[in-house]
Scaffold this active site. Structure first.
Site, short mmCIF file in Angstrom:
data_model
loop_
_atom_site.label_atom_id
_atom_site.label_comp_id
_atom_site.label_asym_id
_atom_site.label_seq_id
_atom_site.Cartn_x
_atom_site.Cartn_y
_atom_site.Cartn_z
N ARG A 58 39.77 40.83 43.88
CA ARG A 58 39.95 39.41 44.24
C ARG A 58 40.77 38.62 43.23
O ARG A 58 41.66 37.85 43.60
CB ARG A 58 38.57 38.73 44.37
CG ARG A 58 37.93 38.95 45.70
CD ARG A 58 36.42 38.94 45.53
NE ARG A 58 36.03 40.16 44.85
CZ ARG A 58 35.71 41.28 45.48
NH1 ARG A 58 35.65 41.31 46.77
NH2 ARG A 58 35.41 42.38 44.80
N THR A 59 40.43 38.75 41.97
CA THR A 59 41.05 37.85 41.00
C THR A 59 42.55 38.09 40.93
O THR A 59 43.35 37.15 40.99
CB THR A 59 40.38 38.02 39.62
OG1 THR A 59 38.98 37.82 39.78
CG2 THR A 59 40.92 37.00 38.62
N LYS A 87 49.29 53.42 24.52
CA LYS A 87 49.93 53.97 23.31
C LYS A 87 49.42 53.26 22.05
O LYS A 87 49.91 53.52 20.95
CB LYS A 87 51.45 53.77 23.38
CG LYS A 87 52.12 54.39 24.57
CD LYS A 87 53.63 54.07 24.51
CE LYS A 87 54.35 54.44 25.78
NZ LYS A 87 55.70 53.86 25.82
N ARG A 108 43.13 39.94 32.15
CA ARG A 108 41.75 40.41 32.16
C ARG A 108 41.67 41.61 31.22
O ARG A 108 42.51 42.52 31.30
CB ARG A 108 41.30 40.82 33.57
CG ARG A 108 39.98 41.57 33.56
CD ARG A 108 39.45 41.83 34.94
NE ARG A 108 38.99 40.61 35.57
CZ ARG A 108 38.41 40.56 36.77
NH1 ARG A 108 38.24 41.68 37.46
NH2 ARG A 108 38.02 39.42 37.29
N HIS A 136 34.83 33.67 32.43
CA HIS A 136 35.68 33.85 33.61
C HIS A 136 35.87 32.46 34.24
O HIS A 136 35.36 32.17 35.31
CB HIS A 136 35.00 34.82 34.57
CG HIS A 136 35.87 35.36 35.67
ND1 HIS A 136 37.13 34.86 35.95
CD2 HIS A 136 35.65 36.36 36.58
CE1 HIS A 136 37.64 35.53 36.98
NE2 HIS A 136 36.75 36.44 37.37
C1 NCD Z 1 33.51 39.22 38.71
C2 NCD Z 1 34.07 39.66 37.37
O1 NCD Z 1 35.06 40.39 37.33
O2 NCD Z 1 33.49 39.22 36.38
N1 NCD Z 1 34.34 39.52 39.78
C3 NCD Z 1 35.29 38.61 40.15
O3 NCD Z 1 36.19 38.28 39.40
N2 NCD Z 1 35.17 38.04 41.36
C4 NCD Z 1 32.12 39.64 38.94
C5 NCD Z 1 31.76 41.07 38.78
O4 NCD Z 1 32.60 41.94 38.53
O5 NCD Z 1 30.56 41.36 38.93
#
Ligand code: NCD
Length: 311
Positions: A58-59, A87, A108, A136
């Site tokens: 999703r993100t 590397k 991320r 997040h």
């Molecule tokens: C979350 C995350 O990556 O922290 N997912 C997301 O971004 N919608 C929640 C999760 O992974 O449980």
């Protein structure tokens, strides 16, 4: 009018109430605009880089959708394994490199503090899309947008946050935002997965009413909103401990029947087994609407950090 021009988005605690109001308004504008048109030209010629060193559906896809709907372009690192991180390149060097290509960077990474390192190294705005068990913030903003839409208000909400509160970065960011609106919070978790003390203590200092419990039914019966989270398997050093807690909280038809009241249910997704599919048709089950809202909120954030917000 507030401005996020040139700013990094790293932590839930960086936002004022006014900024949140502006983000919600801007996201609402984009939601309406997309009903009339498939894409806008607001970020034409700009490039977003997405750097995902951890899995994401999703993100990453919603940031990329948001950028393309705004008329901008996207460059994306396919995976950590296919980048120079494999590397031994540092996050700072990777960020400094990508800064030469892109106008805004979304990252991320499995380590807490990594997004801040990238932000310190890059001139372009850096957006934290999850730093390990840290924060997040963009998920929390889309959660807030969803709550506003589903419940009509953010003021004085009674919210149960359920599951892995220790490792769940979405809840760490969300409680920071909720605390600006005077929420009453129930932290529902197994004792091994409680909300980090520093976060809970800080909320109490701000005068937020916090109840910690293992009893989801009792907490839900006193709440307007149930925010479910996945037990974060990848953060466990001892997998037998994960096995012990993995099925701890499950919402199913039986649970909703016993609850005897309407409740709104959110989940950042992915779910593993904490919400049974039979719940999906329940009117308060808002987690797929929540997914969709992610695009509008990320359009708002991208346009605002690029200094192209609407007046
Ligand atoms: C979350 C995350 O990556 O922290 N997912 C997301 O971004 N919608 C929640 C999760 O992974 O449980």
């Amino acid at each position: 009018m507030v401005s996020l021009k040139g700013k990094d988005i790293l932590h839930g605690n960086q936002f004022s109430k006014k900024e949140i109001d502006t983000i919600i308004k801007t996201a609402g504008y984009f939601e309406k605009a997309l009903k009339k048109k498939d894409s806008l030209n607001l970020l034409k010629g700009k490039i977003l880089a997405t750097l995902f060193f951890e899995p994401s559906t999703r993100t990453r896809l919603s940031f990329e959708t948001a950028m393309q709907r705004l008329g901008g372009g996207v460059i994306s690192m396919a995976s950590a394994q296919s980048s120079s991180a494999a590397k031994g390149e540092t996050v700072a060097d990777t960020a400094r490199t990508v800064d030469q290509y892109a106008d805004v960077i979304v990252i991320r990474h499995p380590r807490i503090g990594s997004a801040k390192e990238a932000a310190d190294a890059a001139e372009a705005p850096v957006i934290n899309a999850g730093d390990g068990a840290g924060q997040h913030p963009t998920q929390a903003l889309l959660d807030i947008y969803t709550i506003q839409k589903e419940l009509g208000s953010l003021k004085g909400l009674r919210v149960s946050l359920v599951g892995d509160l220790k490792n769940g970065r979405t809840v760490h960011a969300l409680v920071e935002l909720l605390s600006l609106f005077g929420a009453k919070l129930h932290f529902v978790s197994p004792s091994a997965l409680r909300m980090p003390e520093a976060i809970a203590a800080n909320l109490k200092v701000k005068g937020i009413d916090v109840v910690e419990t293992e009893d989801m039914m009792k907490a839900a019966s006193e709440s307007d909103l149930l925010y479910m989270t996945r037990i974060q398997k990848e953060r466990f050093e001892d997998l037998s401990e994960y096995e012990r807690v993995k099925g701890y909280y499950i919402i199913d038809g039986d649970f909703l029947g016993k609850l005897k009241k309407k409740i709104t249910i959110l989940h950042p997704l992915p779910r593993v087994n904490e919400i049974s599919p039979e719940v999906d048709s329940y009117p308060g089950a808002a987690y797929f609407r929540q997914v969709r809202n992610g695009v509008f909120v990320r359009m708002a954030l991208l346009s605002m950090v690029m200094g192209k917000a609407l007046d």
